[in-house]
Design a protein around this motif. Structure first.
Motif, short mmCIF file in Angstrom:
data_model
loop_
_atom_site.label_atom_id
_atom_site.label_comp_id
_atom_site.label_asym_id
_atom_site.label_seq_id
_atom_site.Cartn_x
_atom_site.Cartn_y
_atom_site.Cartn_z
N ALA A 179 1.34 -1.24 0.44
CA ALA A 179 0.20 0.43 -0.33
C ALA A 179 0.52 0.99 -0.43
O ALA A 179 0.46 2.22 -0.99
N ASP A 180 2.09 1.25 0.90
CA ASP A 180 3.01 2.25 0.53
C ASP A 180 3.42 2.35 -0.49
O ASP A 180 3.66 4.09 -0.73
N GLU A 181 4.01 2.08 -1.36
CA GLU A 181 4.79 1.76 -2.35
C GLU A 181 3.80 1.95 -3.37
O GLU A 181 4.12 2.97 -4.94
N ALA A 182 2.39 1.88 -3.17
CA ALA A 182 1.41 2.34 -4.77
C ALA A 182 0.99 3.87 -4.00
O ALA A 182 1.16 4.31 -5.22
N VAL A 183 1.39 4.46 -3.51
CA VAL A 183 0.68 6.00 -3.08
C VAL A 183 1.36 6.55 -3.79
O VAL A 183 1.02 7.62 -4.52
N TRP A 184 2.90 6.18 -4.40
CA TRP A 184 3.43 7.44 -5.61
C TRP A 184 2.76 7.37 -6.66
O TRP A 184 2.48 8.21 -7.25
N GLN A 185 2.17 6.31 -7.11
CA GLN A 185 0.94 6.60 -8.69
C GLN A 185 0.10 6.13 -7.99
O GLN A 185 -0.49 7.38 -9.37
N ALA A 186 -0.64 6.36 -7.12
CA ALA A 186 -1.58 6.15 -6.67
C ALA A 186 -1.98 7.72 -6.63
O ALA A 186 -3.77 8.03 -7.02
N THR A 187 -1.38 8.31 -6.10
CA THR A 187 -2.20 9.89 -5.63
C THR A 187 -0.40 11.07 -5.88
O THR A 187 -1.43 11.26 -6.81
N TYR A 188 0.07 10.61 -5.35
CA TYR A 188 1.49 11.83 -6.27
C TYR A 188 1.10 11.95 -7.23
O TYR A 188 0.66 13.02 -7.79
N ALA A 189 1.16 10.50 -8.44
CA ALA A 189 1.07 11.19 -10.27
C ALA A 189 -0.15 11.54 -10.21
O ALA A 189 -0.18 11.96 -11.30
N ARG A 190 -1.06 11.63 -9.62
CA ARG A 190 -2.61 12.47 -9.69
C ARG A 190 -2.76 13.72 -9.81
O ARG A 190 -3.57 14.43 -10.08
N LEU A 191 -1.54 14.49 -8.97
CA LEU A 191 -2.25 15.39 -7.95
C LEU A 191 -1.99 16.39 -9.56
O LEU A 191 -1.47 16.19 -10.10
N PRO A 192 -2.86 17.56 -9.90
CA PRO A 192 -2.53 18.60 -10.70
C PRO A 192 -1.68 19.46 -10.63
O PRO A 192 -1.21 20.22 -9.71
N THR A 194 -1.53 22.65 -11.59
CA THR A 194 -2.39 24.00 -10.66
C THR A 194 -1.82 24.07 -9.61
O THR A 194 -1.83 25.27 -9.06
N THR A 195 -2.62 23.30 -8.91
CA THR A 195 -1.96 22.89 -7.00
C THR A 195 -0.67 22.45 -6.99
O THR A 195 0.92 23.52 -5.69
N HIS A 196 0.03 21.82 -7.72
CA HIS A 196 1.47 20.94 -6.91
C HIS A 196 2.23 20.63 -8.35
O HIS A 196 2.63 19.65 -8.62
N PRO A 197 2.75 22.34 -9.24
CA PRO A 197 3.70 22.04 -10.36
C PRO A 197 4.67 20.89 -9.85
O PRO A 197 5.15 20.45 -11.14
N ASN A 198 5.84 20.96 -9.24
CA ASN A 198 7.02 20.77 -8.78
C ASN A 198 6.25 19.34 -8.81
O ASN A 198 7.18 18.11 -9.03
N ILE A 199 5.78 18.58 -8.01
CA ILE A 199 4.88 16.96 -7.90
C ILE A 199 5.02 16.46 -8.72
O ILE A 199 4.91 15.66 -9.32
N ALA A 200 3.99 17.51 -9.87
CA ALA A 200 3.76 17.28 -11.14
C ALA A 200 3.82 17.05 -12.56
O ALA A 200 4.03 15.58 -13.43
N THR A 201 5.77 17.88 -12.12
CA THR A 201 6.28 17.79 -12.94
C THR A 201 7.25 17.01 -13.16
O THR A 201 7.44 15.64 -14.47
N THR A 202 8.42 16.38 -11.64
CA THR A 202 8.99 15.50 -11.40
C THR A 202 8.06 13.81 -11.20
O THR A 202 8.90 13.04 -11.22
N ALA A 203 6.75 13.88 -11.35
CA ALA A 203 5.88 12.62 -10.97
C ALA A 203 6.58 11.21 -11.59
O ALA A 203 6.87 10.52 -10.81
N PRO A 204 6.29 11.49 -13.18
CA PRO A 204 7.61 10.07 -13.44
C PRO A 204 8.89 9.51 -12.76
O PRO A 204 8.69 8.76 -12.71
N LEU A 205 9.52 10.36 -12.82
CA LEU A 205 10.95 10.51 -11.86
C LEU A 205 10.42 10.25 -10.40
O LEU A 205 11.47 8.95 -10.05
N LEU A 206 9.97 10.68 -9.02
CA LEU A 206 9.34 9.75 -8.22
C LEU A 206 9.03 8.74 -7.90
O LEU A 206 9.78 7.72 -7.30
N ILE A 207 8.45 8.35 -9.02
CA ILE A 207 7.69 6.98 -9.33
C ILE A 207 8.68 5.90 -9.49
O ILE A 207 8.63 4.99 -8.62
N ALA A 208 9.48 6.36 -10.03
CA ALA A 208 10.88 5.48 -10.71
C ALA A 208 11.84 4.97 -9.80
O ALA A 208 12.35 4.24 -9.64
#
Length: 240
Positions: A179-192, A194-208
């Motif tokens: 469940a912890d491992e899934a959070v990056w894909q299920a939550t962080y990758a879906r942040l818009p 407009t509200t979280h530009p830094n996370i949204a831009t780097t999400a694929p790298l974070l997931i990896a």
């Protein structure tokens, strides 16, 4: 006053236990590590250990003063496993990297034991030998003693801190870890954006990256710092 623990050669049982084994400090520690692996720290007790060994629990106190003394022996055993077969190559960076990865890997091979012992200082033979080896690598590189000790301090604390962190994750029930491992894909990758530009831009790298240990990266950063310190020391004292 606690009983004096005599050398193992003087306290070895002459007769096998009812389980057919001859008690020794090494056997007790290995059995304790197995119980930790199977049941976690809540499953490790003198009574349960006695049952696993087929021995009267009170006989264990001939080998260890207390349950905490056994914990320190487990800590030392993990370091001993990390150092088994290690030999210096003469290249300080290679040797220090190898030592760090060995210690980290030895702890992760026994996550429950790692969580229990990573914060402890045993003062036992394997720990002392490891510290002597690490300091030897740093001093032989040409670092002044104050810098060698500074880097040693950061190196061993960093290694054990990551070992404890990563082991704690491995010690979780499989469902919780997944469940912890899934959070990056299920939550962080879906942040818009407009509200979280830094996370949204780097999400694929974070997931990896984020479900893998950062220890190898942190170790290289420490080695870079040690190398820069060595360069400065040589410039300050060219004849050293």
């Amino acid at each position: 006053m606690p009983k004096e623990v005599v050398p193992e050669t003087e306290r070895r049982r002459r007769k096998p236990t009812k389980g057919g084994v001859v008690l020794s400090e090494r056997l007790i520690v290995e059995t304790a590590m197995r119980l930790l692996q199977q049941h976690g720290k809540e499953g490790l007790s003198v009574r349960r250990l006695g049952v696993a060994l087929g021995a009267d629990p009170s006989s264990l106190y001939r080998y260890f003063r207390s349950a905490d003394d056994l914990t320190l022996a487990i800590a030392d055993a993990l370091i001993g496993r990390a150092m088994r077969g290690w030999k210096a190559t003469g290249d300080w960076r290679t040797d220090l990297r190898d030592l760090g990865l060995r210690i980290h890997s030895a702890y992760l091979a026994h996550p429950q034991a790692a969580v229990l012992t990573a914060s402890r200082v045993s003062g036992r033979a394997n720990e002392i030998d490891a510290d002597e080896s690490i300091l030897g690598v740093l001093r032989s590189a040409g670092l002044p003693d104050p810098e060698a000790v500074r880097i040693y301090h950061a190196f061993i604390d960093q290694t054990l801190a990551f070992a404890a962190l990563d082991a704690a994750g491995l010690a979780l029930p499989h469902s919780a870890r997944a469940a912890d491992e899934a959070v990056w894909q299920a939550t962080y990758a879906r942040l818009p954006a407009t509200t979280h530009p830094n996370i949204a831009t780097t999400a694929p790298l974070l997931i990896a990256r984020m479900n893998d240990s950062a220890y190898p990266t942190a170790l290289e950063m420490l080695l870079d710092n040690a190398a820069a310190t060595l360069v400065r020391a040589r410039r300050a004292d060219p004849g050293a």
